[in-house]
Structures are given as C-alpha cells and as structure tokens.
Design an enzyme around this catalytic site. Sequence first.
Site: not given
Length: 837
Positions: A583, A807
């Site tokens: 990302d 996460e």
Amino acid sequence: MARGERRRRAVPAEGVRTVERAARGGPGRRDGRGSGPRSTAGGVALAVVVLSLALGMSGRWVLAWHRARRAVTLHSAPPVLPADSSSPAVAPDLFWGTYRPHVYFGMKTRSPKPLLTGLMWAQQGTTPGTPKLRHTCEQGDGVGPYGWEFHDGLSFGRQHIQDGALKLTTEFVKRPGGQHGGDWSWRVTVEPQASGTSAIPLVSLFFYVVTDSNEVLIPEVGSKGQLKFISGHTSELGDFRFTLLPPTSPGDTAPKYGSYNVFWTSNPGLPLLTEMVKSRLNSWFQHRPPGASPERYLGLPGSLKWEDRGPSGQGQGQFLIQQVTLKVPFSIEFVFESGSAKAGGNQVLPRLAGSLLTHALESHAEAFRERFEKTFQLKEKGLSPGEQALGQAALSSLLGGIGYFYGQGLVLPDMGVEGSEQKVDPALFPPLPLFTAVPSRSFFPRGFLWDEGFHQLVVQRWDPSLTREALGHWLGLLNADGWIGREQILGDEARARVPPEFLVQRAVHANPPTLLLPVAHMLEVGDPDDLAFLRKAFPRLHAWFSWLHQSQAGPVPLSYRWRGRDLALPTLLNPKTLPSGLDDYPRASHPSVTERHLDLRCWVALGARVLTQLAEYLGEAEVAAELGPLAASLEAAESLDELHWAPELGVFADFGNHTKAVQLKPRPPQGLVRVVGRPQPRLQYVDALGYVSLFPLLLRLLDPNSSRLGPLLDILADSRHLWSPFGLRSLAASSSFYGQRNSEHDPPYWRGAVWLNVNYLALGALHHYGHLEGPHQARAAKLHSELRANVVGNVWRQYQATGFLWEQYSDRDGRGMGCRPFHGWTSLVLLAMAEDY
C-alpha cells in the site's frame, strides 16, 4: 457490458458511414463544383485518407473490444476442481459449514443458492429504545473479544463472545450420513461474564433460517408460540427439519421458562436482515415465568399465517426467525436433521441433542487437542499452556473464518494504454464460487489474493485437503489472459460491506503471487494427493505466472514494475502502490514507466523457481526449458546487483524518478498539500529502507556466501533501522517517511508498524540461512532465535491483554493496531511458535 459494448460499436460504424459519404462525393463542398476531373481526384484522395483513418479507428476499437472481452472470459485450461466439487454428492463433509465469517454465528451450504442459518441476540432494557441487536461482526459495536477456541475446519467448533456483562458460547457439531451432507446441531449458552455480576436484564436470542429462491419452509408452531420445528425441501438437501429445543440451565436438563415470538416474511436480501429485524422490534410483550414478577421486553409482532407474510417476489426466498427471551444463564439447542441421514439401515439415529450432543462436543474437543499437539508440537517445544491456547485460537479462528462466496465481480479491462482516460465501463465477470479464508471477520470478510497464500501456509499443515479446495477455487477465477483479481467481492453480503469505489478490480493490476508459497510446500512434502492436485493445477499456475511475468515487465530486461500506482495527486505524500500489497510503502516520489520494483522482481524470481521445479517434476519439459533460464537469470547475483543494488545506500532498493525532498504542508483551504523542494526528482535508487529492501533475503534468493547477505543482516538487526523489541519494522526508524501520514486523511500503514506476514518470511529466511554452511550461518541462527522470541512474545502479551490477534503491532510499544480480530496472516504466529517454515 452490453451498454458499454454498444457505445464502443458506434465508433467504427460512424467511420464506415464517413467513408461511404466521402466515396460518394457528399456531403462535401456546397458550391456544386464537385464533378470535374480535378475534384474527382481530390475526392478519391480524401476517401483514401478518411478510409485510412477509419480503418485505424476500427482497428483500435477491435483491439479494445478484444481486450474487454478477454478480461471477463474464463481461462480455457481445464478446471482444477470439477463443476460439482462443492455438492453434497462429491464433498458431503464440507457441504455445511460456518461459511458466513462476517456474522458472529451462522452456517450455510456451499451452494450458489444456499440455505442459510444464523443467530442474532439483544440485551433487553439496557438502553432506551430498541435494544442493540448483535448479528454481523463490526469494528465499533463494543463486542469483544470474540473468536473460536476450537474449530477443525470441518465438523466442530466452539466460540466465545464477550458482549458487555454477557458471555456467549456458540458450539456446533456435524454428524455425517445420508446423501445431503448429514445432520448438525448448535448449542448457544449465555452466562454472566463474571460471577457476582449484578442482575442482567432479559436476553433475547433470534434463530433464523433464510432461503434464496422458491423453496418453501413449513413451520409448525406450539401452544406457547414457540416453533416446534421447521420442515422443508430443496433439490440439494432433500427433505430436512429444523428444531429449536426448549431452553435449559447450562450443563443441566432442567427446563427454563422462555417467551417466544416469531416473524415470517419474504427474504428482503441478506444485507438487510439486521435492519429488518430492528425495525420490527417495536411491540412490548410480557415475560411471565411462573412464580416471578413479569418483565417487559421488545419482541417481534409476527405471524405464522402464510397470507400474513407480506408481498413476495418470484424466487425471492423466505426469512423465518424465532425469538426466545429469558433470564440468564441458559442454553438453547438448534438441530438440523437431514431426511436422508435419519435412518442408518433399519436403525433410526437419535437426535443429536442433550447428553448426546454434550458427549459429541467433548469428544471432538479432545480429538482437536490431541491432533493439534501432534501437528504443531508446541507442548513438546516447551511453550506454556497459555501460548498453546493462543496457537489453538490462531488456527481455529483462521479455519472459522473460511467462507464460501458466489457471485460476479466487477472488472475494468486493460485497454493497453497505461494511464489512459478512455471511458470504459466495468464489466461483470462470470458468476463463480470462491472457498477461501478471510483476513478479518469484522473488516475484511472476503477473499484477498495475497493474503490467501499466507493463510494456506497455516491451513495446509492442519488439513491439506482444505488447501487444495481453496487453491482450486482461486485458480478457477483465472481470466483468459491469466489474471486473477486481487480482491474478490462476490455476492450481495460481501458487496454490501465494500465502499463503491473499491468494488471494481482492474485487469492490469497484479498482486504478490503468494499462492505459490503453499504450492512450494506441497512440492517439498511430496504428499501423493497434493502432487496429483498440482498436476491438474499446473496449466493454470503456469498461465497465472506467465501473465504476471509479462504484464508487469519493467523498462529493461529482468526488471519489473507494479502497474496501478496512484496518480501523483497534490494531496499525497507518496502515491500508493496498492497492487504490491504494501500500500503506502514509499516508492519513487514521482511515478513513471522508468520504475523498477525490487519486491516484484523477487516475487517473479520465486515464481519462476517454483514453476520450474513443478514442471520438472511433472515432466513438462517445454515449460521447464522456458522457465529454467528465466529463474536462473532472476536469481543471478550479477543481474540483481546491476538493477537493484544501490552502492550509495548499501542495500537493495527500488529505482525510479525520485527525490526525498517531499513533505505535506498545510495550505488553506485545501488542507495538507504535497510540496516538492530541492533537489528536484531524478532517476535514482529510492531511499526507503524497510521490508522491500529485504526481499532478496526474505524469499531466500541469495546464496549463503553472498556478499550482500551481511549488509542485509546488519540493517535487519539494527534498532536504528528495522529491529524492534516486537518484531521487524516495516520501514526504518531512520527513514524520512517513518510514521508519516500519506495524506490528511490517510494515516501511516506500512511505514513502521510490525506485520506478521513479513516477519514470518524473515524468520523462515533466518532459519534457512542458519542451517546452511556459510560465513553468516551463526549470526542468522542467533537472529532467528531473538526475532522469534520478540514476535511470539509480543503477540502473546497483546492476546493476553485484549483477547485479539491484530492486523499490525506498534514498533514503539507493541500494542495491537489496525483492525481486530485479524485472524488472517497474523495466525502465522502459530507456525513461528512451531518453528515450521
């Protein structure tokens, strides 16, 4: 597709009409002087020019139409799995499952038009107005921690859910038999979270059944308004019956008094179930146990009369829900019985309920513990009982997060001109199933391509057949070019949880080919069933790799570039590269076709190596001859150095049009705006020390005697750069991008936080080089031991503190960050504990 196709067809049609008009000499000049020899020659010349233009336009249109069609056409290679592979006839053990990971508890069939079941609950009277109805896993609903204590991926599971003062335990067990997937039973137990808890108001449980087409459910109601049973019939399930048994005290057979409400209507659409029930909880009822004071509660004012169900559309299906309201603590059992499984020979099988269900649950739990230790050997390795429980929860919640999806994705075709603003409508991909684990039940309850490779590294150690199912389904998504969409949003329930701007997948965007990681493990282990699977999968694996290798080729031979970087907008510090999976990891400050991406080259090198090994094993000499030299070239130290070694940085790096002199500055009224200073961008290596820099090490592409291995170990072990007490940082603390926002509304993501998937790759690499003779063997082994202790220790501490796997983890204090629960690749902590790489 049809609307856009008609619009594109207009271009060549208009071109042909233009040529026809020109050839006829009109409509042309309006002075009437078009009949002499000179004007005739001019007309012919004009016709030739226009014809050439029209043919060019037509050719481009044909090419565009061809690309668009291929983007949504399935690959011609034989499927890995047969079309009926999910049917009860072929895979009865997998037909029913907890394949709705986005709900707290529910089951469905592996079918395009499934029969679905689920649970909702609400604490009555805790807040003014409608009680909080719990159904779908949400980040901000205050429920948690929750997750599976046990789940074998097949026939048994036990989950704990904390909701304020309540603790819910949901259990299920399946019993094989018959021709339609067998029987199953649930037990839902609701208790106070802690002993001595003050009086808890009434609790309502809602058990529901949903059909997706014309099948009819036939309810039978008892004298107190409770459903005695629901019978039905479908072509896939034959005859069946659901029974909701009377509530009891937990661990007891003594009945408890419950109040019942029922609601029966047409299926409003799966994403609307929660809101429909909320909107109908608008009537007050009295809960009147014998000998106790009555209490008010909000209930469903439903009817079981067929004519009162409301309007129904053709093929709309039915939604039948039973509400049971009573005082905590209690247990309720919900039983599904298949007509074809009821009789075993001449003997009628007893209902799987009560003491029989208790025995089955306990038996499965004990079998799970024994199998878990035999598989992962955590106790033998000296891990504590708490760490063993963490490992069991990591595996179980990953398996409990496996979903079955069916639907059509939206695809934007590759029009062949990068950055082109050609107006092309997204097209619908053919309807397909997907059997996959999901990264997060609350935030990402759908299939992600690069996550799934990591998921299956864990799953295949437990049950290789589940991995074969998942890989077979993913390879079934291959289009005619060999592309697989990186995010799979299939079906109404999945689509309802995704912002519209992220629904469309672009057919030029790749993703790291992590599915090859479990493929490599299959080759290494050599299980006959795995190898037979790989023989079937090989044509599709080869097509997928070939598409990646060709479509992401870089500006010079043996270089590669991720297509699909964000545009250089004035609000972005560094345009993101979503296809890479990393990302916002910093890349060249100014995106261009000159970029060379190190991580992508390493992924292609890994793919070439695995596909070559597989081709050689299968005797595919032609493919081996094609890919073998490519693999050798990509792993050659000279080539890697030439394209990616940055002498001025002392590490491997990306290359592109770059400057470090970028920052976000406030500029009212726009907000934060990127400002580029001096030096201006130029072609150079990108100074962004972090995970990308390590990829030749992470994917074990370096020779143990490589002169580059030492410098990579240096930066890995340096706390000024990547080393932290909690695992390796994603971006060096010394980087100018460390911890920096990418925009006013986009906090840092891969800019310092610790991620388990890359730390697992690092542990595997250190373990690998720690077992190979070379100048860095002892150091690699030592770093492996220390990194493993840091990673496992921090995940364990955060799990103790919060009850969740996260996460990502902070490199500063170790706290869990991002979404939770994240039982996707963070479950790799189990393999780290087992030292299984």
